[in-house]
Write a protein that holds these residues in place. Sequence first.
Motif, PDB file in Angstrom:
ATOM      1  N   ARG A 276      60.247   8.713 -57.915  1.00 23.82           N
ATOM      2  CA  ARG A 276      58.885   8.368 -58.321  1.00 23.82           C
ATOM      3  C   ARG A 276      58.639   8.961 -59.699  1.00 23.82           C
ATOM      4  O   ARG A 276      58.629  10.179 -59.870  1.00 23.82           O
ATOM      5  CB  ARG A 276      57.877   8.894 -57.317  1.00 23.82           C
ATOM      6  N   VAL A 277      58.459   8.104 -60.665  1.00 22.74           N
ATOM      7  CA  VAL A 277      58.387   8.530 -62.064  1.00 22.74           C
ATOM      8  C   VAL A 277      56.992   8.231 -62.613  1.00 22.74           C
ATOM      9  O   VAL A 277      56.539   7.082 -62.559  1.00 22.74           O
ATOM     10  CB  VAL A 277      59.452   7.795 -62.912  1.00 22.74           C
ATOM     11  N   GLU A 278      56.319   9.235 -63.138  1.00 25.48           N
ATOM     12  CA  GLU A 278      54.993   9.074 -63.728  1.00 25.48           C
ATOM     13  C   GLU A 278      55.095   9.255 -65.240  1.00 25.48           C
ATOM     14  O   GLU A 278      55.577  10.290 -65.715  1.00 25.48           O
ATOM     15  CB  GLU A 278      54.015  10.084 -63.144  1.00 25.48           C
ATOM     16  N   LEU A 279      54.652   8.248 -65.980  1.00 23.88           N
ATOM     17  CA  LEU A 279      54.717   8.292 -67.436  1.00 23.88           C
ATOM     18  C   LEU A 279      53.432   8.904 -67.987  1.00 23.88           C
ATOM     19  O   LEU A 279      52.327   8.460 -67.650  1.00 23.88           O
ATOM     20  CB  LEU A 279      54.910   6.888 -68.003  1.00 23.88           C
ATOM     21  N   LEU A 280      53.582   9.898 -68.855  1.00 24.60           N
ATOM     22  CA  LEU A 280      52.455  10.633 -69.412  1.00 24.60           C
ATOM     23  C   LEU A 280      52.653  10.826 -70.907  1.00 24.60           C
ATOM     24  O   LEU A 280      53.775  10.792 -71.409  1.00 24.60           O
ATOM     25  CB  LEU A 280      52.331  12.007 -68.743  1.00 24.60           C
ATOM     26  N   PRO A 281      51.548  11.067 -71.642  1.00 26.74           N
ATOM     27  CA  PRO A 281      51.696  11.464 -73.046  1.00 26.74           C
ATOM     28  C   PRO A 281      52.299  12.864 -73.124  1.00 26.74           C
ATOM     29  O   PRO A 281      52.225  13.647 -72.167  1.00 26.74           O
ATOM     30  CB  PRO A 281      50.265  11.462 -73.582  1.00 26.74           C
ATOM     31  N   GLU A 282      52.840  13.189 -74.264  1.00 24.68           N
ATOM     32  CA  GLU A 282      53.334  14.544 -74.464  1.00 24.68           C
ATOM     33  C   GLU A 282      52.164  15.507 -74.402  1.00 24.68           C
ATOM     34  O   GLU A 282      51.175  15.361 -75.109  1.00 24.68           O
ATOM     35  CB  GLU A 282      54.048  14.647 -75.818  1.00 24.68           C
ATOM     36  N   GLY A 283      52.250  16.493 -73.512  1.00 25.93           N
ATOM     37  CA  GLY A 283      51.161  17.441 -73.345  1.00 25.93           C
ATOM     38  C   GLY A 283      50.085  16.973 -72.387  1.00 25.93           C
ATOM     39  O   GLY A 283      49.098  17.687 -72.161  1.00 25.93           O
ATOM     40  N   GLY A 284      50.229  15.776 -71.807  1.00 24.41           N
ATOM     41  CA  GLY A 284      49.249  15.274 -70.849  1.00 24.41           C
ATOM     42  C   GLY A 284      48.150  14.455 -71.516  1.00 24.41           C
ATOM     43  O   GLY A 284      48.192  14.149 -72.718  1.00 24.41           O
ATOM     44  N   TRP A 285      47.118  14.098 -70.740  1.00 28.80           N
ATOM     45  CA  TRP A 285      46.051  13.202 -71.206  1.00 28.80           C
ATOM     46  C   TRP A 285      44.901  13.947 -71.882  1.00 28.80           C
ATOM     47  O   TRP A 285      43.956  13.321 -72.374  1.00 28.80           O
ATOM     48  CB  TRP A 285      45.491  12.406 -70.023  1.00 28.80           C
ATOM     49  N   GLN A 286      44.935  15.263 -71.939  1.00 30.71           N
ATOM     50  CA  GLN A 286      43.788  16.019 -72.427  1.00 30.71           C
ATOM     51  C   GLN A 286      43.404  15.654 -73.851  1.00 30.71           C
ATOM     52  O   GLN A 286      42.207  15.512 -74.181  1.00 30.71           O
ATOM     53  CB  GLN A 286      44.080  17.527 -72.338  1.00 30.71           C
ATOM     54  N   ALA A 287      44.371  15.499 -74.743  1.00 25.13           N
ATOM     55  CA  ALA A 287      44.055  15.177 -76.148  1.00 25.13           C
ATOM     56  C   ALA A 287      43.365  13.822 -76.254  1.00 25.13           C
ATOM     57  O   ALA A 287      42.474  13.626 -77.096  1.00 25.13           O
ATOM     58  CB  ALA A 287      45.332  15.185 -76.985  1.00 25.13           C
ATOM     59  N   TRP A 288      43.719  12.888 -75.420  1.00 26.37           N
ATOM     60  CA  TRP A 288      43.073  11.563 -75.432  1.00 26.37           C
ATOM     61  C   TRP A 288      41.668  11.638 -74.837  1.00 26.37           C
ATOM     62  O   TRP A 288      40.699  11.091 -75.389  1.00 26.37           O
ATOM     63  CB  TRP A 288      43.931  10.580 -74.653  1.00 26.37           C
ATOM     64  N   LEU A 289      41.519  12.375 -73.739  1.00 30.65           N
ATOM     65  CA  LEU A 289      40.229  12.446 -73.071  1.00 30.65           C
ATOM     66  C   LEU A 289      39.199  13.231 -73.864  1.00 30.65           C
ATOM     67  O   LEU A 289      38.017  12.860 -73.936  1.00 30.65           O
ATOM     68  CB  LEU A 289      40.400  13.069 -71.678  1.00 30.65           C
ATOM     69  N   SER A 290      39.620  14.336 -74.485  1.00 31.07           N
ATOM     70  CA  SER A 290      38.650  15.202 -75.170  1.00 31.07           C
ATOM     71  C   SER A 290      38.463  14.849 -76.639  1.00 31.07           C
ATOM     72  O   SER A 290      37.377  15.056 -77.204  1.00 31.07           O
ATOM     73  CB  SER A 290      39.087  16.667 -75.043  1.00 31.07           C
ATOM     74  N   GLN A 291      39.507  14.318 -77.284  1.00 29.24           N
ATOM     75  CA  GLN A 291      39.441  14.077 -78.721  1.00 29.24           C
ATOM     76  C   GLN A 291      39.661  12.617 -79.094  1.00 29.24           C
ATOM     77  O   GLN A 291      39.524  12.261 -80.270  1.00 29.24           O
ATOM     78  CB  GLN A 291      40.498  14.938 -79.437  1.00 29.24           C
ATOM     79  N   GLY A 292      39.980  11.792 -78.122  1.00 29.93           N
ATOM     80  CA  GLY A 292      40.229  10.390 -78.422  1.00 29.93           C
ATOM     81  C   GLY A 292      41.489  10.167 -79.226  1.00 29.93           C
ATOM     82  O   GLY A 292      41.649   9.109 -79.854  1.00 29.93           O
ATOM     83  N   ARG A 293      42.401  11.138 -79.200  1.00 32.12           N
ATOM     84  CA  ARG A 293      43.641  11.015 -79.968  1.00 32.12           C
ATOM     85  C   ARG A 293      44.618  10.135 -79.200  1.00 32.12           C
ATOM     86  O   ARG A 293      44.998  10.434 -78.082  1.00 32.12           O
ATOM     87  CB  ARG A 293      44.254  12.385 -80.205  1.00 32.12           C
ATOM     88  N   ARG A 294      45.006   9.047 -79.826  1.00 34.62           N
ATOM     89  CA  ARG A 294      45.856   8.073 -79.164  1.00 34.62           C
ATOM     90  C   ARG A 294      47.282   8.606 -79.035  1.00 34.62           C
ATOM     91  O   ARG A 294      47.882   9.036 -80.026  1.00 34.62           O
ATOM     92  CB  ARG A 294      45.859   6.777 -79.962  1.00 34.62           C
ATOM     93  N   PRO A 295      47.869   8.583 -77.843  1.00 36.85           N
ATOM     94  CA  PRO A 295      49.262   9.060 -77.686  1.00 36.85           C
ATOM     95  C   PRO A 295      50.238   8.162 -78.451  1.00 36.85           C
ATOM     96  O   PRO A 295      50.027   6.954 -78.570  1.00 36.85           O
ATOM     97  CB  PRO A 295      49.509   8.978 -76.189  1.00 36.85           C
ATOM     98  N   SER A 296      51.277   8.778 -78.952  1.00 40.18           N
ATOM     99  CA  SER A 296      52.311   7.995 -79.657  1.00 40.18           C
ATOM    100  C   SER A 296      53.258   7.311 -78.677  1.00 40.18           C
ATOM    101  O   SER A 296      53.922   6.332 -79.017  1.00 40.18           O
ATOM    102  CB  SER A 296      53.109   8.893 -80.600  1.00 40.18           C
ATOM    103  N   ARG A 297      53.314   7.795 -77.439  1.00 37.07           N
ATOM    104  CA  ARG A 297      54.168   7.192 -76.415  1.00 37.07           C
ATOM    105  C   ARG A 297      53.781   7.755 -75.064  1.00 37.07           C
ATOM    106  O   ARG A 297      53.121   8.807 -74.954  1.00 37.07           O
ATOM    107  CB  ARG A 297      55.642   7.503 -76.669  1.00 37.07           C
ATOM    108  N   LEU A 298      54.178   7.078 -74.025  1.00 33.88           N
ATOM    109  CA  LEU A 298      54.087   7.558 -72.656  1.00 33.88           C
ATOM    110  C   LEU A 298      55.511   7.620 -72.118  1.00 33.88           C
ATOM    111  O   LEU A 298      56.269   6.657 -72.257  1.00 33.88           O
ATOM    112  CB  LEU A 298      53.238   6.614 -71.802  1.00 33.88           C
ATOM    113  N   TYR A 299      55.862   8.738 -71.527  1.00 32.64           N
ATOM    114  CA  TYR A 299      57.282   8.885 -71.177  1.00 32.64           C
ATOM    115  C   TYR A 299      57.469   9.832 -70.006  1.00 32.64           C
ATOM    116  O   TYR A 299      56.571  10.572 -69.607  1.00 32.64           O
ATOM    117  CB  TYR A 299      58.082   9.384 -72.376  1.00 32.64           C
ATOM    118  N   ARG A 300      58.707   9.817 -69.503  1.00 33.87           N
ATOM    119  CA  ARG A 300      59.146  10.783 -68.506  1.00 33.87           C
ATOM    120  C   ARG A 300      60.667  10.831 -68.569  1.00 33.87           C
ATOM    121  O   ARG A 300      61.339   9.794 -68.571  1.00 33.87           O
ATOM    122  CB  ARG A 300      58.692  10.370 -67.105  1.00 33.87           C
ATOM    123  N   ASP A 301      61.209  12.016 -68.620  1.00 37.99           N
ATOM    124  CA  ASP A 301      62.658  12.216 -68.526  1.00 37.99           C
ATOM    125  C   ASP A 301      62.975  12.697 -67.115  1.00 37.99           C
ATOM    126  O   ASP A 301      62.496  13.754 -66.685  1.00 37.99           O
ATOM    127  CB  ASP A 301      63.144  13.252 -69.551  1.00 37.99           C
TER     128      ASP A 301
END
Length: 416
Positions: A276-301
Amino acid sequence: MTVLATLKKALLPCALVLGAVSFSLPAVAFVEEITATFRPDPSNPLSNKFTNTTPQSGMCAWHANAIARCKALGIFGIRYEGFAASSVMPIPANHDDPRKAAYFKVPSSWRDVQVTHAGTGATETLQMRIAAIGTRWDVPRPPGVSGWATPANGWSYYWYVGAPPCQGIGYIAASQAFALFFWTVPEGAGACFVKPGTEFPGMRYSHMEYAYELKTPNPLGMEAGEYTGSVSYTMGPGGDFDFGDAMIPTDNIATFNFTLDVTHILNIELPPGGNRVELLPEGGWQAWLSQGRRPSRLYRDQTFRIAASGRFKMTLECGLVNGNTCGLRNGQGDEVPVQIAVSLPHGLNDQYGQAVNKLPLRLDGSGTELFQATQYLNNRPGTLHFQIEKEDVGEVLKQPGATYSGVATVVWDSEV
């Protein structure tokens, strides 16, 4: 956002058997079956060689000096009880022609032997040479064994230390009219001979001690299955096994049949929950939720453990196809592609002999048609990389809170 990635586990023991060739041979030939196996050994993963499984007999198996010497030289001994040779003329004393003496010339240079896969017809090459020779000789009494004595040496000297270029192992067993000896033969050596100091009216050899040395192909590069091959040597005056002009053997052909048995391993293990693989931004969603900073990618290794000893390929199967890769879909039917790649541990190379680092997995299989183990790897870590790339992240963010999901099946396949 959840991506379900189902990985197909591959536990693929592949029996590779080097089997004996059977065919009709005349009564004047002796036939020896030589077998060797390769099975990866988790306790010794760096040992990537065949193990000779041919039963040993004779000096290399029974006599302490010979056992140690044969092991040190990497040679394998057999006593062939059916061998015999008899003189067709007297054995003259101190004759100028060594071929009228006790003369031994064996095929001590390497001989190529082609072995063929029974299922696919693939071929490999092994090499063989004869690395030691011995027998029991009987002479009339008188003069008995003392007839080998010369002014320079006692009768047993050369039989014990070896007649150059052959080398003794410090062994001789004798009575008043016979003796048994065993010499090792260097690679590419010529004839070894002993001249008697007194003429013998006749002489006889019974049984033959010999040892052989093998160079087997690299099992890691061989297909699983059965490989068989054969090589024959001539015996008699001027032959590969040449006992001179005075001694004529009852056999005129020596045939060696080879069977190589190889078992490969391919095993993949995921950690608990690793499918079960969950794709997330680097550092999680906090930067998008609090600052509206768009992630450069969503990933999981996602790491996995691999055991591999041979060839394999990797393919991709998708629950939802998106171009040459798998797609993810939300509840409204919107789709985005997910890029999947693999990194393999050191010792597993691609078809060009290069290390495998974030190599894309595609539906058409291009680029992952062949991976080759350069050594047996046991339980080594690899990584699957799942990623939604920058140009597709915007599509995901159009509907905050939506869940994109899909199924990707990664296949490790030993049938290359």
